[in-house]
Design a protein around this motif. Structure first.
Motif, PDB file in Angstrom:
ATOM      1  N   SER A  60       0.801  -1.219   0.000  1.00  0.00           N
ATOM      2  CA  SER A  60       0.000   0.000   0.000  1.00  0.00           C
ATOM      3  C   SER A  60       0.843   1.281   0.000  1.00  0.00           C
ATOM      4  CB  SER A  60      -0.924  -0.014   1.228  1.00  0.00           C
ATOM      5  OG  SER A  60      -1.781   1.070   1.207  1.00  0.00           O
ATOM      6  N   GLY A 101       4.197  -2.202  -5.918  1.00  0.00           N
ATOM      7  CA  GLY A 101       3.182  -2.090  -4.860  1.00  0.00           C
ATOM      8  C   GLY A 101       1.899  -2.819  -5.232  1.00  0.00           C
ATOM      9  N   LEU A 102       1.474  -2.631  -6.479  1.00  0.00           N
ATOM     10  CA  LEU A 102       0.203  -3.223  -6.901  1.00  0.00           C
ATOM     11  C   LEU A 102       0.304  -4.743  -6.977  1.00  0.00           C
ATOM     12  CD1 LEU A 102      -2.629  -2.448  -7.713  1.00  0.00           C
ATOM     13  CD2 LEU A 102      -1.884  -2.285 -10.064  1.00  0.00           C
ATOM     14  N   VAL A 146       4.934   1.824  -8.350  1.00  0.00           N
ATOM     15  CA  VAL A 146       3.522   1.464  -8.194  1.00  0.00           C
ATOM     16  C   VAL A 146       3.257   0.055  -8.724  1.00  0.00           C
ATOM     17  CG1 VAL A 146       2.564   3.802  -8.230  1.00  0.00           C
ATOM     18  CG2 VAL A 146       2.739   2.569 -10.325  1.00  0.00           C
ATOM     19  N   TRP A 203       2.465   1.884  -3.442  1.00  0.00           N
ATOM     20  CA  TRP A 203       1.353   2.108  -4.368  1.00  0.00           C
ATOM     21  C   TRP A 203       0.800   3.521  -4.209  1.00  0.00           C
ATOM     22  CZ3 TRP A 203      -1.350   1.287  -8.525  1.00  0.00           C
ATOM     23  CH2 TRP A 203      -2.655   1.750  -8.606  1.00  0.00           C
ATOM     24  N   HIS A 204       0.457   3.895  -2.974  1.00  0.00           N
ATOM     25  CA  HIS A 204      -0.214   5.180  -2.786  1.00  0.00           C
ATOM     26  C   HIS A 204       0.699   6.378  -3.054  1.00  0.00           C
ATOM     27  CE1 HIS A 204      -3.556   2.939  -0.901  1.00  0.00           C
ATOM     28  NE2 HIS A 204      -4.252   3.922  -1.413  1.00  0.00           N
TER      29      HIS A 204
END
Ligand code: HEM
Length: 225
Positions: free
Chosen positions: A50, A101-102, A98, A53-54
Protein backbone atom coordinates in the motif's frame (compact mmCIF):
# COMPACT_ATOMS: atom_id res chain seq x y z
CA UNK A 1 -16.04 4.95 -36.85
CA UNK A 2 -14.55 2.71 -34.14
CA UNK A 3 -12.31 5.62 -33.04
CA UNK A 4 -15.39 7.78 -32.68
CA UNK A 5 -17.11 5.22 -30.46
CA UNK A 6 -14.02 4.57 -28.32
CA UNK A 7 -12.62 8.06 -27.96
CA UNK A 8 -15.65 10.32 -28.37
CA UNK A 9 -18.65 8.38 -27.04
CA UNK A 10 -17.08 6.06 -24.44
CA UNK A 11 -15.52 8.88 -22.35
CA UNK A 12 -18.89 10.63 -21.94
CA UNK A 13 -20.72 7.35 -21.25
CA UNK A 14 -18.08 6.48 -18.62
CA UNK A 15 -18.42 9.90 -17.00
CA UNK A 16 -22.23 9.65 -16.97
CA UNK A 17 -22.09 6.19 -15.35
CA UNK A 18 -19.58 7.52 -12.79
CA UNK A 19 -21.74 10.52 -11.82
CA UNK A 20 -25.03 8.61 -11.63
CA UNK A 21 -23.34 5.69 -9.84
CA UNK A 22 -21.71 7.93 -7.26
CA UNK A 23 -24.98 9.75 -6.55
CA UNK A 24 -26.84 6.44 -6.29
CA UNK A 25 -24.25 4.99 -3.91
CA UNK A 26 -24.30 8.17 -1.82
CA UNK A 27 -28.08 8.11 -1.53
CA UNK A 28 -28.43 4.39 -0.88
CA UNK A 29 -25.31 3.60 1.18
CA UNK A 30 -23.49 6.75 2.24
CA UNK A 31 -21.31 4.94 4.80
CA UNK A 32 -19.84 2.68 2.13
CA UNK A 33 -17.70 5.59 0.90
CA UNK A 34 -14.61 4.02 2.40
CA UNK A 35 -11.46 2.09 1.53
CA UNK A 36 -12.87 -0.84 3.55
CA UNK A 37 -9.38 -1.22 5.01
CA UNK A 38 -8.31 -4.78 5.80
CA UNK A 39 -5.38 -3.62 7.92
CA UNK A 40 -6.70 -5.30 11.05
CA UNK A 41 -6.70 -8.66 9.23
CA UNK A 42 -3.18 -8.37 7.87
CA UNK A 43 -0.76 -5.49 8.24
CA UNK A 44 2.73 -6.43 7.08
CA UNK A 45 2.06 -7.28 3.41
CA UNK A 46 -0.40 -4.38 3.25
CA UNK A 47 2.33 -1.96 4.34
CA UNK A 48 4.81 -3.07 1.63
CA UNK A 49 2.09 -2.96 -1.04
CA UNK A 50 0.00 0.00 0.00
CA UNK A 51 2.74 2.52 0.83
CA UNK A 52 4.67 2.37 -2.50
CA UNK A 53 1.35 2.11 -4.37
CA UNK A 54 -0.21 5.18 -2.79
CA UNK A 55 2.85 7.47 -2.80
CA UNK A 56 3.55 6.51 -6.40
CA UNK A 57 0.05 6.67 -7.84
CA UNK A 58 -0.78 10.02 -6.25
CA UNK A 59 2.39 11.60 -7.71
CA UNK A 60 1.73 10.00 -11.11
CA UNK A 61 -1.85 11.28 -11.18
CA UNK A 62 -0.61 14.76 -10.22
CA UNK A 63 1.89 14.51 -13.08
CA UNK A 64 -0.87 13.66 -15.57
CA UNK A 65 -2.92 16.59 -14.23
CA UNK A 66 0.00 19.02 -14.50
CA UNK A 67 0.37 18.10 -18.18
CA UNK A 68 -3.31 18.83 -18.79
CA UNK A 69 -3.45 22.09 -16.85
CA UNK A 70 -0.02 23.59 -17.66
CA UNK A 71 1.18 22.18 -21.01
CA UNK A 72 3.24 25.28 -21.86
CA UNK A 73 5.11 25.11 -18.53
CA UNK A 74 5.88 21.41 -19.06
CA UNK A 75 7.24 22.18 -22.55
CA UNK A 76 9.38 25.01 -21.17
CA UNK A 77 10.64 22.77 -18.35
CA UNK A 78 11.62 20.09 -20.86
CA UNK A 79 13.50 22.66 -22.95
CA UNK A 80 16.69 21.84 -21.02
CA UNK A 81 17.72 18.21 -21.81
CA UNK A 82 18.91 17.44 -18.26
CA UNK A 83 15.51 18.44 -16.85
CA UNK A 84 13.77 16.27 -19.46
CA UNK A 85 15.93 13.28 -18.45
CA UNK A 86 15.19 13.86 -14.76
CA UNK A 87 11.44 14.16 -15.39
CA UNK A 88 11.34 11.05 -17.58
CA UNK A 89 13.52 9.08 -15.16
CA UNK A 90 11.35 10.08 -12.21
CA UNK A 91 8.18 9.10 -14.09
CA UNK A 92 9.56 5.68 -14.97
CA UNK A 93 10.83 5.10 -11.42
CA UNK A 94 7.41 6.00 -10.00
CA UNK A 95 5.74 3.69 -12.53
CA UNK A 96 7.94 0.79 -11.44
CA UNK A 97 7.31 1.65 -7.78
CA UNK A 98 3.52 1.46 -8.19
CA UNK A 99 3.87 -1.71 -10.26
CA UNK A 100 5.71 -3.41 -7.40
CA UNK A 101 3.18 -2.09 -4.86
CA UNK A 102 0.20 -3.22 -6.90
CA UNK A 103 1.61 -6.71 -7.54
CA UNK A 104 2.19 -7.06 -3.78
CA UNK A 105 -1.40 -5.93 -3.08
CA UNK A 106 -2.71 -8.46 -5.60
CA UNK A 107 -0.59 -11.28 -4.14
CA UNK A 108 -1.84 -10.35 -0.68
CA UNK A 109 -5.47 -10.57 -1.79
CA UNK A 110 -4.80 -13.89 -3.52
CA UNK A 111 -2.64 -15.65 -0.94
CA UNK A 112 -3.64 -14.48 2.52
CA UNK A 113 -6.67 -16.56 3.60
CA UNK A 114 -8.02 -13.91 5.99
CA UNK A 115 -7.82 -11.18 3.34
CA UNK A 116 -9.13 -13.49 0.64
CA UNK A 117 -12.22 -14.15 2.73
CA UNK A 118 -13.18 -10.46 2.59
CA UNK A 119 -12.17 -9.92 -1.06
CA UNK A 120 -15.05 -9.40 -3.49
CA UNK A 121 -14.89 -10.07 -7.19
CA UNK A 122 -15.11 -6.31 -7.72
CA UNK A 123 -11.92 -5.88 -5.66
CA UNK A 124 -10.11 -8.21 -8.04
CA UNK A 125 -11.61 -6.56 -11.13
CA UNK A 126 -10.41 -3.19 -9.84
CA UNK A 127 -6.89 -4.39 -9.03
CA UNK A 128 -6.58 -6.06 -12.46
CA UNK A 129 -7.83 -2.93 -14.26
CA UNK A 130 -5.31 -0.86 -12.29
CA UNK A 131 -2.62 -3.40 -13.19
CA UNK A 132 -3.45 -3.03 -16.90
CA UNK A 133 -3.23 0.73 -16.46
CA UNK A 134 0.21 0.56 -14.85
CA UNK A 135 1.60 -2.07 -17.25
CA UNK A 136 0.52 -0.09 -20.33
CA UNK A 137 1.77 3.15 -18.70
CA UNK A 138 5.19 1.73 -17.87
CA UNK A 139 5.28 0.05 -21.30
CA UNK A 140 4.62 3.42 -22.93
CA UNK A 141 7.40 5.00 -20.86
CA UNK A 142 9.85 2.31 -22.00
CA UNK A 143 8.91 1.91 -25.67
CA UNK A 144 7.81 5.45 -26.57
CA UNK A 145 10.35 7.74 -24.94
CA UNK A 146 9.92 11.40 -24.04
CA UNK A 147 6.25 10.90 -23.20
CA UNK A 148 6.17 14.06 -21.09
CA UNK A 149 6.87 15.94 -24.33
CA UNK A 150 4.40 14.30 -26.70
CA UNK A 151 1.72 13.85 -23.99
CA UNK A 152 1.14 17.60 -23.77
CA UNK A 153 0.97 17.81 -27.59
CA UNK A 154 -1.53 14.97 -28.06
CA UNK A 155 -3.37 13.79 -24.94
CA UNK A 156 -3.71 17.30 -23.50
CA UNK A 157 -5.50 18.82 -26.54
CA UNK A 158 -7.60 15.66 -26.82
CA UNK A 159 -8.69 15.71 -23.16
CA UNK A 160 -9.30 19.45 -23.26
CA UNK A 161 -11.43 18.97 -26.38
CA UNK A 162 -13.58 16.53 -24.40
CA UNK A 163 -14.18 19.18 -21.76
CA UNK A 164 -15.07 21.89 -24.27
CA UNK A 165 -17.20 19.54 -26.45
CA UNK A 166 -15.05 20.40 -29.49
CA UNK A 167 -13.85 16.87 -30.14
CA UNK A 168 -10.36 16.30 -31.53
CA UNK A 169 -10.36 12.50 -31.60
CA UNK A 170 -7.50 12.28 -34.13
CA UNK A 171 -4.99 13.40 -31.52
CA UNK A 172 -5.53 10.14 -29.65
CA UNK A 173 -6.52 7.89 -32.55
CA UNK A 174 -3.14 8.44 -34.21
CA UNK A 175 -1.14 7.29 -31.17
CA UNK A 176 0.33 3.76 -30.84
CA UNK A 177 -2.00 0.94 -29.75
CA UNK A 178 -0.36 0.65 -26.33
CA UNK A 179 -1.12 4.28 -25.54
CA UNK A 180 -4.69 3.92 -26.80
CA UNK A 181 -5.26 0.91 -24.54
CA UNK A 182 -3.81 2.93 -21.63
CA UNK A 183 -6.29 5.76 -22.29
CA UNK A 184 -9.29 3.49 -22.91
CA UNK A 185 -8.59 1.56 -19.74
CA UNK A 186 -8.69 4.84 -17.81
CA UNK A 187 -12.24 5.42 -19.11
CA UNK A 188 -13.24 1.91 -18.05
CA UNK A 189 -11.83 2.57 -14.56
CA UNK A 190 -13.86 5.80 -14.47
CA UNK A 191 -17.03 3.82 -15.29
CA UNK A 192 -16.50 1.18 -12.58
CA UNK A 193 -15.26 3.76 -10.04
CA UNK A 194 -18.57 4.09 -8.10
CA UNK A 195 -18.92 0.33 -7.73
CA UNK A 196 -15.50 -0.28 -6.20
CA UNK A 197 -13.53 0.68 -3.10
CA UNK A 198 -11.90 3.44 -5.19
CA UNK A 199 -14.63 5.73 -3.85
CA UNK A 200 -12.35 6.17 -0.84
CA UNK A 201 -10.51 8.78 -2.93
CA UNK A 202 -13.55 11.01 -2.37
CA UNK A 203 -13.69 10.48 1.37
CA UNK A 204 -10.16 11.49 2.37
CA UNK A 205 -10.68 13.06 5.81
CA UNK A 206 -9.05 16.35 4.84
CA UNK A 207 -10.99 18.21 7.54
CA UNK A 208 -8.69 16.52 10.05
CA UNK A 209 -5.96 18.90 8.89
CA UNK A 210 -7.70 22.01 10.21
CA UNK A 211 -10.23 20.81 12.74
CA UNK A 212 -9.39 21.67 16.37
CA UNK A 213 -7.62 19.08 18.46
CA UNK A 214 -9.92 16.64 20.12
CA UNK A 215 -9.37 16.60 23.85
CA UNK A 216 -9.88 13.16 25.34
CA UNK A 217 -10.42 13.01 29.09
CA UNK A 218 -10.39 9.75 30.97
CA UNK A 219 -13.23 9.41 33.44
CA UNK A 220 -12.09 6.08 34.80
CA UNK A 221 -11.51 6.14 38.56
CA UNK A 222 -7.78 5.93 39.44
CA UNK A 223 -6.60 2.57 40.67
CA UNK A 224 -5.20 2.90 44.20
CA UNK A 225 -1.51 1.84 44.26
C1 HEM B 1 -4.97 10.77 -0.53
C2 HEM B 1 -5.60 9.80 -1.12
C3 HEM B 1 -5.75 8.38 -0.62
C4 HEM B 1 -5.88 7.88 0.65
C5 HEM B 1 -5.89 8.66 1.96
C6 HEM B 1 -6.03 6.46 0.53
C7 HEM B 1 -6.20 5.56 1.59
C8 HEM B 1 -6.39 4.21 1.49
C9 HEM B 1 -6.59 3.29 2.56
C10 HEM B 1 -6.67 3.67 4.04
C11 HEM B 1 -6.73 2.05 2.02
C12 HEM B 1 -6.98 0.74 2.79
C13 HEM B 1 -5.75 -0.09 2.76
C14 HEM B 1 -4.69 0.52 3.58
O1 HEM B 1 -4.90 0.66 4.80
O2 HEM B 1 -3.62 0.83 3.02
C15 HEM B 1 -6.62 2.18 0.61
C16 HEM B 1 -6.70 1.12 -0.27
C17 HEM B 1 -6.63 1.23 -1.64
N1 HEM B 1 -6.39 2.38 -2.35
FE1 HEM B 1 -6.18 4.22 -1.58
N2 HEM B 1 -6.01 6.12 -0.79
C18 HEM B 1 -5.82 7.27 -1.53
C19 HEM B 1 -5.72 7.39 -2.91
C20 HEM B 1 -5.81 6.33 -3.80
C21 HEM B 1 -5.69 6.44 -5.23
C22 HEM B 1 -5.45 7.76 -5.98
C23 HEM B 1 -5.83 5.19 -5.75
C24 HEM B 1 -5.84 4.72 -7.18
C25 HEM B 1 -6.08 5.46 -8.23
C26 HEM B 1 -6.03 4.28 -4.63
C27 HEM B 1 -6.23 2.93 -4.76
C28 HEM B 1 -6.40 2.06 -3.70
C29 HEM B 1 -6.65 0.64 -3.85
C30 HEM B 1 -6.75 -0.13 -5.17
C31 HEM B 1 -6.79 0.12 -2.56
C32 HEM B 1 -7.09 -1.34 -2.20
C33 HEM B 1 -5.81 -2.06 -1.86
C34 HEM B 1 -6.13 -3.42 -1.29
O3 HEM B 1 -6.47 -3.49 -0.12
O4 HEM B 1 -6.02 -4.40 -2.04
N3 HEM B 1 -6.00 5.02 -3.46
N4 HEM B 1 -6.41 3.48 0.31
Amino acid sequence: MIDLVLFAILPYVALAIAIVGLLWRYRTNQFSYSSVSSQFLENRQLFWGSVPWHYGIILILLGHLTGILFPASVMAFNGVPLRLYILEGTGLALGLLVLVGLVLLLLRRGTNPRVRAVTSSMDLVLLLLLLLSIVTGVGTAIFYRWGSGWYVQTATPYLRSLVTFSLKVDYLASLPLLVKVHALNAFVILAVFPFTRLVHMLSVPLAYLWRPYQVVIWRRPRVQQ
